[in-house]
Design an enzyme around this catalytic site. Structure first.
Site, PDB file in Angstrom:
ATOM      1  N   TYR A  32       0.811  -1.209   0.000  1.00  0.00           N
ATOM      2  CA  TYR A  32       0.000   0.000   0.000  1.00  0.00           C
ATOM      3  C   TYR A  32       0.855   1.275   0.000  1.00  0.00           C
ATOM      4  CZ  TYR A  32      -3.805  -3.265   0.744  1.00  0.00           C
ATOM      5  OH  TYR A  32      -4.685  -4.283   0.606  1.00  0.00           O
ATOM      6  N   SER A  33       0.688   2.129   0.986  1.00  0.00           N
ATOM      7  CA  SER A  33       1.314   3.454   0.973  1.00  0.00           C
ATOM      8  C   SER A  33       2.828   3.444   1.104  1.00  0.00           C
ATOM      9  CB  SER A  33       0.699   4.334   2.064  1.00  0.00           C
ATOM     10  OG  SER A  33      -0.593   4.732   1.666  1.00  0.00           O
ATOM     11  N   THR A  34       3.416   2.316   1.433  1.00  0.00           N
ATOM     12  CA  THR A  34       4.881   2.246   1.443  1.00  0.00           C
ATOM     13  C   THR A  34       5.433   2.587   0.064  1.00  0.00           C
ATOM     14  OG1 THR A  34       4.793   0.559   3.153  1.00  0.00           O
ATOM     15  CG2 THR A  34       6.837   0.724   1.928  1.00  0.00           C
ATOM     16  N   TYR A 122      -3.356  14.514   3.028  1.00  0.00           N
ATOM     17  CA  TYR A 122      -2.773  13.264   2.550  1.00  0.00           C
ATOM     18  C   TYR A 122      -3.340  12.885   1.188  1.00  0.00           C
ATOM     19  CZ  TYR A 122      -0.997   8.466   2.841  1.00  0.00           C
ATOM     20  OH  TYR A 122      -0.349   7.277   2.613  1.00  0.00           O
TER      21      TYR A 122
END
Length: 186
Positions: A32-34, A122
């Protein structure tokens, strides 16, 4: 590793809900956001090479992005979630959810949700397309290709931005979290 020797290597369980496929040392999972960090590394690498200026307007590299009052948004505001484009106002049709061209055209046409640079918000679902399109416009390769050729392959990283079909058999199934017991707080 420490001193070139593996110190600990833990893994186990199953990579499918039916528990028929064992987890293996090379099982891949969605991170995901990694991926935002990896995307930022690609952009910063272009900065290091003198190909990308963080203070230049995004529109310098991606002219269509200037629409709807975005002409002066600097590249750095994409990287720090201050560009004001955390989402699209219109629903994304199912057929376009993974369509790079659809997303980048829609983001270029989108008006900011707030005055760029004045707030942080974000950019959970847009960061990869925004920064990735700048990488593509500067380098000519897709974000996934740039990452693979410039970082993953030279560093022997088993990390992918876009996954080739040859790796499909290694991917763990994404399962929904179990429902909370009745009466449990959310």
């Amino acid at each position: 590793t420490l001193g070139g020797r593996t110190q600990i290597d833990l893994w186990g369980g199953h990579r499918d809900g039916a528990r028929t496929q064992p987890w293996t040392p090379d099982t891949l999972v969605n991170v995901y956001s990694t991926t935002k960090g990896m995307t930022a590394i690609c952009a910063n690498r272009l900065v290091e090479q003198g190909a990308l200026d963080l203070d230049a307007p995004v529109a310098y590299y991606w002219p269509e992005f200037a629409a709807e009052g975005k002409a002066q948004i600097p590249v750095r505001w994409l990287l720090c979630h201050k560009a004001g484009i955390p989402a699209l106002r219109e629903d994304v049709p199912a057929h376009a959810r993974f369509d790079w061209k659809y997303w980048t055209e829609a983001l270029a046409a989108e008006a900011p949700w707030w005055e760029p640079g004045t707030q942080h918000g974000y950019h959970a679902l847009t960061f990869g397309h925004l920064v990735g399109e700048v990488v593509r416009r500067v380098d000519g390769r897709s974000l996934g290709t740039y990452f693979r050729e410039e970082l993953a392959r030279p560093l022997a990283l088993d990390f992918h931005i876009g996954l080739a079909a040859e790796h499909d058999g290694r991917v763990a199934q994404i399962l929904p979290a179990p429902a909370a017991p009745r009466g449990a707080p959310d």
